[in-house]
Design an enzyme around this catalytic site. Structure first.
Site, PDB file in Angstrom:
ATOM      1  N   HIS A 123      28.916  43.763  29.476  1.00 33.18           N
ATOM      2  CA  HIS A 123      30.075  44.445  28.903  1.00 33.18           C
ATOM      3  C   HIS A 123      30.634  43.770  27.644  1.00 33.18           C
ATOM      4  O   HIS A 123      31.540  44.321  27.009  1.00 33.18           O
ATOM      5  CB  HIS A 123      31.175  44.624  29.955  1.00 33.18           C
ATOM      6  CG  HIS A 123      31.869  45.942  29.869  1.00 33.18           C
ATOM      7  ND1 HIS A 123      32.698  46.435  30.852  1.00 33.18           N
ATOM      8  CD2 HIS A 123      31.878  46.891  28.875  1.00 33.18           C
ATOM      9  CE1 HIS A 123      33.174  47.623  30.478  1.00 33.18           C
ATOM     10  NE2 HIS A 123      32.694  47.912  29.287  1.00 33.18           N
ATOM     11  N   ASP A 169      36.514  50.116  35.300  1.00 29.01           N
ATOM     12  CA  ASP A 169      35.979  48.795  35.592  1.00 29.01           C
ATOM     13  C   ASP A 169      36.747  48.183  36.762  1.00 29.01           C
ATOM     14  O   ASP A 169      37.943  48.437  36.935  1.00 29.01           O
ATOM     15  CB  ASP A 169      36.190  47.915  34.329  1.00 29.01           C
ATOM     16  CG  ASP A 169      35.233  46.740  34.221  1.00 29.01           C
ATOM     17  OD1 ASP A 169      34.900  46.149  35.257  1.00 29.01           O
ATOM     18  OD2 ASP A 169      34.845  46.402  33.078  1.00 29.01           O
ATOM     19  N   HIS A 224      37.171  45.101  36.604  1.00 24.91           N
ATOM     20  CA  HIS A 224      37.759  43.969  35.865  1.00 24.91           C
ATOM     21  C   HIS A 224      38.442  44.469  34.595  1.00 24.91           C
ATOM     22  O   HIS A 224      38.054  45.500  34.045  1.00 24.91           O
ATOM     23  CB  HIS A 224      36.642  42.988  35.466  1.00 24.91           C
ATOM     24  CG  HIS A 224      35.735  42.627  36.610  1.00 24.91           C
ATOM     25  ND1 HIS A 224      34.551  43.286  36.849  1.00 24.91           N
ATOM     26  CD2 HIS A 224      35.873  41.703  37.589  1.00 24.91           C
ATOM     27  CE1 HIS A 224      33.975  42.778  37.935  1.00 24.91           C
ATOM     28  NE2 HIS A 224      34.756  41.809  38.411  1.00 24.91           N
ATOM     29  N   ASP A 241      38.477  42.672  31.743  1.00 19.40           N
ATOM     30  CA  ASP A 241      37.715  42.155  30.593  1.00 19.40           C
ATOM     31  C   ASP A 241      38.636  41.865  29.408  1.00 19.40           C
ATOM     32  O   ASP A 241      38.328  42.157  28.248  1.00 19.40           O
ATOM     33  CB  ASP A 241      36.590  43.142  30.202  1.00 19.40           C
ATOM     34  CG  ASP A 241      35.558  43.295  31.315  1.00 19.40           C
ATOM     35  OD1 ASP A 241      35.552  42.468  32.247  1.00 19.40           O
ATOM     36  OD2 ASP A 241      34.761  44.251  31.255  1.00 19.40           O
ATOM     37  N   HIS A 277      31.570  38.612  28.533  1.00 23.94           N
ATOM     38  CA  HIS A 277      31.719  39.956  29.106  1.00 23.94           C
ATOM     39  C   HIS A 277      33.062  40.123  29.828  1.00 23.94           C
ATOM     40  O   HIS A 277      33.429  41.240  30.169  1.00 23.94           O
ATOM     41  CB  HIS A 277      30.539  40.321  30.026  1.00 23.94           C
ATOM     42  CG  HIS A 277      30.597  39.746  31.405  1.00 23.94           C
ATOM     43  ND1 HIS A 277      29.970  40.333  32.490  1.00 23.94           N
ATOM     44  CD2 HIS A 277      31.201  38.629  31.879  1.00 23.94           C
ATOM     45  CE1 HIS A 277      30.193  39.610  33.577  1.00 23.94           C
ATOM     46  NE2 HIS A 277      30.920  38.577  33.236  1.00 23.94           N
ATOM     47  N   ASP A 323      31.925  50.536  33.272  1.00 20.05           N
ATOM     48  CA  ASP A 323      31.225  49.413  33.905  1.00 20.05           C
ATOM     49  C   ASP A 323      30.827  49.882  35.294  1.00 20.05           C
ATOM     50  O   ASP A 323      31.679  50.294  36.083  1.00 20.05           O
ATOM     51  CB  ASP A 323      32.189  48.219  33.967  1.00 20.05           C
ATOM     52  CG  ASP A 323      31.546  46.938  34.474  1.00 20.05           C
ATOM     53  OD1 ASP A 323      30.619  47.021  35.310  1.00 20.05           O
ATOM     54  OD2 ASP A 323      32.002  45.856  34.059  1.00 20.05           O
ATOM     55  N   ASP A 329      30.265  48.404  37.856  1.00 20.08           N
ATOM     56  CA  ASP A 329      30.927  47.710  38.966  1.00 20.08           C
ATOM     57  C   ASP A 329      32.293  48.295  39.307  1.00 20.08           C
ATOM     58  O   ASP A 329      32.961  47.844  40.240  1.00 20.08           O
ATOM     59  CB  ASP A 329      30.972  46.189  38.744  1.00 20.08           C
ATOM     60  CG  ASP A 329      31.950  45.736  37.659  1.00 20.08           C
ATOM     61  OD1 ASP A 329      32.952  46.412  37.381  1.00 20.08           O
ATOM     62  OD2 ASP A 329      31.694  44.642  37.083  1.00 20.08           O
ATOM     63  N   GLU A 381      26.296  46.972  32.636  1.00 21.08           N
ATOM     64  CA  GLU A 381      26.264  46.046  33.782  1.00 21.08           C
ATOM     65  C   GLU A 381      25.355  46.482  34.922  1.00 21.08           C
ATOM     66  O   GLU A 381      25.477  45.973  36.041  1.00 21.08           O
ATOM     67  CB  GLU A 381      27.694  45.722  34.284  1.00 21.08           C
ATOM     68  CG  GLU A 381      28.604  45.036  33.248  1.00 21.08           C
ATOM     69  CD  GLU A 381      28.342  43.542  33.061  1.00 21.08           C
ATOM     70  OE1 GLU A 381      27.544  42.974  33.828  1.00 21.08           O
ATOM     71  OE2 GLU A 381      28.918  42.945  32.122  1.00 21.08           O
TER      72      GLU A 381
HETATM   73  N1  ARG Z   1      32.192  42.976  32.528  1.00 27.83           N
HETATM   74  C1  ARG Z   1      32.353  42.298  33.661  1.00 27.83           C
HETATM   75  N2  ARG Z   1      31.636  42.577  34.707  1.00 27.83           N
HETATM   76  N3  ARG Z   1      33.263  41.330  33.649  1.00 27.83           N
HETATM   77  C2  ARG Z   1      33.533  40.438  34.733  1.00 27.83           C
HETATM   78  C3  ARG Z   1      34.555  39.431  34.351  1.00 27.83           C
HETATM   79  C4  ARG Z   1      34.840  38.445  35.436  1.00 27.83           C
HETATM   80  C5  ARG Z   1      35.972  37.474  35.132  1.00 27.83           C
HETATM   81  N4  ARG Z   1      37.218  38.154  34.995  1.00 27.83           N
HETATM   82  C6  ARG Z   1      35.654  36.650  33.873  1.00 27.83           C
HETATM   83  O1  ARG Z   1      36.418  36.626  32.940  1.00 27.83           O
HETATM   84  O2  ARG Z   1      34.642  36.008  33.810  1.00 27.83           O
HETATM   85 MN    MN Z   2      33.370  45.138  32.534  1.00 25.88          MN
HETATM   86 MN    MN Z   3      33.365  44.736  35.708  1.00 28.02          MN
END
Ligand code: ARG
Ligand code: MN
Ligand code: MN
Length: 349
Positions: free
Chosen positions: A120, A143, A145, A147, A160, A251, A253, A296
């Site tokens: 991502h 998502d 998250h 990000d 990411h 994403d 996830d 992802e």
């Molecule tokens: N694009 C993603 N899957 N991001 C996950 C980020 C996980 C966590 N918040 C980090 O900063 O590392």
């Molecule tokens: Mn993401």
């Molecule tokens: Mn994510």
């Protein structure tokens, strides 16, 4: 509350297009086989498994002219030491610069674009390339998250987990100059962004979300309001003042890991299949989707072949729904139902 339903859709599609004029009939697919925004290898094979799940054939069945632009080829600098804890800054910066140019050209040529990741961190290049052509775009980030970490708040140093922080104008004074990123300036305002599906948010990210008053919907919000209301508020928030191109950054996830197991940072309690598809359908129904990212998908992380196939085919389903596949059929028109008589005649021949 803005108008809803067919009339508002008509107004949006007929009057509201700035950057969208000739785009509707032509979809471009662009692969971005890149993994250096995080530490798990394999996500660079995302474009291949999504294509192998039948993406181009299925898009063609929606009556688009589909242009598969192949994969962007990324060059990896030999040495790329971490900077302020940020891993592979020059590699990620250069990849995104290249992706940004490719996205900008595809949009400039009048296509709707589907960008296949990759991790991502590619959101930086994809959204910034889109913004070069469509400076008034808005962003829907689906998502688990946010990000949204800055290099200083990131618990992992993985880029990411930081792409949105690079985009936001309001975070300019919180962002150090990271090697590899001098080509870009923040271009997005926090009110032009909505998150859907959040459930794993770091402390720094939570602070930014609250401090900037960003509109977001966690999984708890979805439980409480229902996905239909979430989409209504999302689209009102972004489109009621003015109609503008939508960038959807999806994403995989965001989905529950039971549906999308082949991904690097799974988080329990995610979107159901129907919630994810509904999000995509509602975005399609605006007539304003201009670029979508699907990122992802990591085929090396599925427990077995079935897990990988399920994740890739879910990715294709989300893309299809974002581009107009409906659950009631009717996307391919037939003139009439063959009558029994015609059938018998044919049988007699
Ligand atoms: N694009 C993603 N899957 N991001 C996950 C980020 C996980 C966590 N918040 C980090 O900063 O590392
Ligand atoms: Mn993401
Ligand atoms: Mn994510």
């Amino acid at each position: 509350m803005a108008l809803r339903g067919p009339l508002s859709r008509l107004l949006r599609t007929q009057l509201g297009r700035t950057c969208q004029q000739s785009r509707a009939q032509s979809v471009a697919v662009l692969g971005a086989p890149f993994s250096k925004g995080q530490k798990r290898r394999g996500v660079e094979h995302g474009p291949k498994v999504i294509r192998d799940a039948g993406l181009v054939e299925r898009l063609s069945s929606l009556d688009y002219s589909v242009h598969d632009f192949g994969d962007v080829s990324f060059h990896h600098p030999e040495s790329d030491e971490p900077y302020m804890g940020v891993k592979f800054p020059r590699t990620v910066g250069a990849a995104n610069k290249k992706l940004s140019g490719a996205v900008s050209r595809a949009i400039g040529a009048g296509h709707t674009l589907v960008m296949l990741g990759g991790d991502h961190s590619l959101g930086i290049g994809s959204v910034s390339g889109h913004a070069q052509q469509c400076p008034d775009l808005c962003l829907i980030w689906v998502d688990a998250h946010a990000d949204l970490n800055t290099p200083m708040t990131s618990p992992s140093g993985n880029l990411h987990g930081q792409p949105v922080a690079f985009m936001l104008k309001e975070l300019q004074d919180k962002m150090p100059e990271i090697p590899g990123f001098s080509w870009m300036k923040p271009f997005l305002t926090s009110r032009d962004l909505v998150y859907i599906g959040l459930r794993d948010v770091d402390p720094g990210e939570y602070h930014i979300l609250k401090n900037l008053g960003i509109q977001y919907f966690t999984m708890r919000d979805i439980d409480r309001l229902g996905i239909q209301r979430v989409m209504e508020v999302t689209l009102d928030h972004l489109l009621s003042r003015k109609q503008r191109p939508i960038h959807l950054s999806f994403d995989i996830d965001a989905f529950d890991p039971s549906l999308a197991p082949a991904t690097g940072t799974p988080a329990n309690g995610g979107l159901t299949y129907r919630e994810g598809i509904y999000v995509a359908e509602e975005i399609h129904n605006t007539g304003l989707l201009s670029v979508m990212d699907l990122v992802e998908v990591n085929p090396l992380l599925g427990a077995n072949r079935e897990a990988v196939d399920a994740t890739a085919s879910l990715a294709v389903d989300v893309i299809m729904s974002s581009l107009g596949q409906t659950r009631e059929g009717a996307h391919a028109c037939i003139d009439d139902v063959p009558s029994v008589k015609d059938d018998t005649e044919q049988l007699c021949l």
